[in-house]
Scaffold this active site. Structure first.
Site, PDB file in Angstrom:
ATOM      1  N   ASP A 176       0.908  -1.155   0.000  1.00  0.00           N
ATOM      2  CA  ASP A 176       0.000   0.000   0.000  1.00  0.00           C
ATOM      3  C   ASP A 176       0.937   1.192   0.000  1.00  0.00           C
ATOM      4  O   ASP A 176       1.560   1.510   1.021  1.00  0.00           O
ATOM      5  CB  ASP A 176      -0.879   0.013   1.248  1.00  0.00           C
ATOM      6  CG  ASP A 176      -1.866   1.172   1.211  1.00  0.00           C
ATOM      7  OD1 ASP A 176      -1.505   2.240   0.670  1.00  0.00           O
ATOM      8  OD2 ASP A 176      -2.990   1.023   1.711  1.00  0.00           O
ATOM      9  N   HIS A 177       1.067   1.849  -1.165  1.00  0.00           N
ATOM     10  CA  HIS A 177       2.156   2.817  -1.292  1.00  0.00           C
ATOM     11  C   HIS A 177       1.993   3.989  -0.324  1.00  0.00           C
ATOM     12  O   HIS A 177       2.963   4.676  -0.020  1.00  0.00           O
ATOM     13  CB  HIS A 177       2.320   3.288  -2.733  1.00  0.00           C
ATOM     14  CG  HIS A 177       1.222   4.174  -3.219  1.00  0.00           C
ATOM     15  ND1 HIS A 177       0.067   3.692  -3.745  1.00  0.00           N
ATOM     16  CD2 HIS A 177       1.107   5.517  -3.232  1.00  0.00           C
ATOM     17  CE1 HIS A 177      -0.719   4.700  -4.071  1.00  0.00           C
ATOM     18  NE2 HIS A 177      -0.113   5.824  -3.772  1.00  0.00           N
ATOM     19  N   HIS A 239      -6.075   2.349   1.414  1.00  0.00           N
ATOM     20  CA  HIS A 239      -5.336   3.554   1.820  1.00  0.00           C
ATOM     21  C   HIS A 239      -5.965   4.254   3.034  1.00  0.00           C
ATOM     22  O   HIS A 239      -5.283   4.572   4.004  1.00  0.00           O
ATOM     23  CB  HIS A 239      -5.269   4.565   0.678  1.00  0.00           C
ATOM     24  CG  HIS A 239      -4.679   4.028  -0.583  1.00  0.00           C
ATOM     25  ND1 HIS A 239      -3.570   3.218  -0.598  1.00  0.00           N
ATOM     26  CD2 HIS A 239      -5.043   4.169  -1.873  1.00  0.00           C
ATOM     27  CE1 HIS A 239      -3.280   2.900  -1.857  1.00  0.00           C
ATOM     28  NE2 HIS A 239      -4.161   3.464  -2.640  1.00  0.00           N
TER      29      HIS A 239
END
Ligand code: NAP
Length: 489
Positions: A176-177, A239
């Site tokens: 999950d960047h 996110h």
């Protein structure tokens, strides 16, 4: 000062090496780490796709695409990076084609193999099975899974089972960047490396929390994927809930590979499931119509998709509750959308109003304190205070702020989240990646909301270039609160 351990030589295999994610994010991140001297000399990058390219053709493709994301390069640095690249043409479903990949990887094999699955989730299980059948996985191999991990709990469990049959959980990196952003990691440091916030970080002092991820772009070329997902699955399930976890989690004993994830899991498990009535009253979904984005006319979601109708939501606002001692009664307002007025992400910790207005004439004028963490485009932390307006003639209160802009304070632009996270994968450090139980707990909470929304009324229309449907304002205003108007915007 702590030093980062040097990386081992690795074979970095990107399934989907010709796709948008690889060309726009993964290869630029690897290039920038290489340019900074972080990739050891033996590192090889093997791209896999059905594109029918040979190595030279793929290198040309990457030479052509890189400058848009990394700017102009020194020819020597670009040549060095490109010489690491090769391409294997392979259809995942074609068992015979795997032999070429197996042959390629068996020559001068590096100690660490990373398999980055930048393809749709339906291919995750088959790829892992083929990797296993061809003896390509050993105890040092890692696999990286991109979102979405399934489209509901059952499909997420099926993917996790299929990948888990080949890779040990400690070798599965669900990316999950957002967790790789400097400012997101700084959230942990702000909370736990300073004494001043933690005594206030609870329902006694905090009135509510807002988390906003606002995108000005539409769905672009990803309409097909997006229409099957929608904002709840595409953004909230991963996110926004990950950000909520970092705000709400208890301090772990130390920052280790499992300790942070253990605490995040407890937050996800403490999210109060929403009943159908609560979803109706505490969640708003919308879909953008034609409008103006930064002065330019842009089409509606349906026009972007070239379709007559779709019930997919491109906007969500909802009120979540974390049911534990620390957060009882503190609403967490989450909001995300496409084709919004501005591109920004932020977390707002809204503190309570002072118990008694003691300055003459200040009644009702005194803004409560807010700690605002800007995650993008600028990465900064701003503490909103009340100060005395300078000058004679009595005490007049004025809002003021303490600002920490990371670029200005530390003189360096933060690396892209993928740069950090890809190095963590090679290093074998899963702290900033999602564990299976986290992903499944997030699905468990969001699934009833997705199902209820899918069976309910159509998403509310909102013109592109706005802050979403007016009902999202009503959602928070009827609680006597308002969305934070970010001054960095
Ligand atoms: P994309 O542009 O459509 O690229 C897909 C890649 O997979 C291409 O390289 C494609 O190459 C390859 N591929 C597809 N089917 C294949 C098969 N059967 N065998 C071998 N290769 C195959 O998609 P993307 O935007 O890069 O996204 C990839 C994944 O990451 C998706 O699951 C997406 O949801 C996720 N993701 C993307 C982004 C993003 O910013 N793009 C962000 C987060 C998550 P060929 O067609 O030439 O085979």
């Amino acid at each position: 000062m702590t030093t980062t351990p040097a990386l081992a030589d690795s074979d970095f295999v990107i399934f989907g090496g010709t796709g948008d994610l690889a060309l726009r994010k993964l290869l630029p991140a690897l290039y920038l780490r290489d340019r900074d001297g972080q990739l050891p000399a033996g590192t090889r990058i093997v791209a896999v796709s059905r594109a029918g390219l040979d190595d030279a053709g793929y290198r040309d493709k990457v030479r052509g695409s890189l400058p848009a994301y990394v700017g102009e390069s020194e020819p020597r640095e670009l040549d060095r990076f490109v010489s690491r690249l090769s391409h294997v043409s392979l259809d995942v479903d074609d068992a015979a084609a795997w032999i070429e990949l197996a042959d390629r990887l068996s020559v001068d094999a590096n100690p660490v193999r990373v398999f980055y699955l930048a393809v749709g989730p339906a291919l995750f299980g088959p790829i892992c099975r083929h990797l296993d059948e061809h003896g390509l996985v050993d105890a040092e191999s890692r696999v990286v899974l991109e979102k979405p991990i399934g489209h509901d709990l059952a499909s997420a469990e099926a993917i996790n089972d299929a990948v888990g049959a080949v890779f040990d959980e400690s070798r599965i990196f669900r990316i999950d960047h957002y967790l790789g952003k400097e400012s997101v990691q700084n959230l942990l440091v702000t909370r736990f490396a300073n004494t001043i916030f933690e005594p206030l970080w609870n329902a006694h002092a905090i009135d509510h929390v807002q988390i906003t991820v606002s995108e000005s772009l539409g769905v672009g070329s990803r309409g097909g994927y997006y229409d099957a997902a929608g904002a709840l699955r595409d953004m909230v399930q991963n996110h926004l809930l990950q950000l909520l976890c970092l705000v709400a989690m208890e301090p772990p004993t130390y920052v280790g590979r499992e300790t942070v994830r253990d605490e995040k899991l407890k937050v996800l498990q403490a999210l109060r499931p929403m009943t159908a009535d609560e979803i109706t009253s505490s969640a708003v979904v919308g879909q953008y119509t034609a409008g103006l984005a930064e002065g330019t006319a842009v089409p509606s979601y349906l026009e972007d998709l070239e379709t007559e109708s779709s019930r997919t939501e491109t906007f969500v606002a909802l009120k979540a509750e974390v049911c534990n001692w620390r957060w009882a009664g503190v609403p967490f307002y989450l909001r995300t959308g496409k084709r919004m007025k501005r591109q920004y992400s932020e977390i707002v910790i809204a503190f309570k109003q002072v118990p008694h207005p003691m300055f003459p004439g200040s009644d009702g004028e005194q803004e409560p304190n807010r700690l605002v963490m800007h995650l993008q485009p600028d990465e900064s932390i701003r503490l909103h205070l009340v100060a005395k307006e300078p000058g004679p003639g009595g005490i007049r209160l004025r809002p003021a702020s303490l600002d920490l802009n990371f670029t200005q304070a530390f003189g360096a632009k933060s690396p892209d989240a993928y740069e950090r996270l890809l190095m963590d994968v090679i290093r074998g450090n899963p702290t900033l990646f999602m564990r299976r139980d986290e992903v499944e707990a997030a699905w468990r909470w969001i699934e009833p909301i997705v199902a209820h929304m899918a069976s309910g009324k159509s998403p509310r229309p909102y013109p592109a270039g706005t802050d979403g449907p007016p009902a999202a304002d009503t959602l928070i205003e009827r609680d006597g609160r308002a969305w934070h108007e970010s001054s960095s915007r």
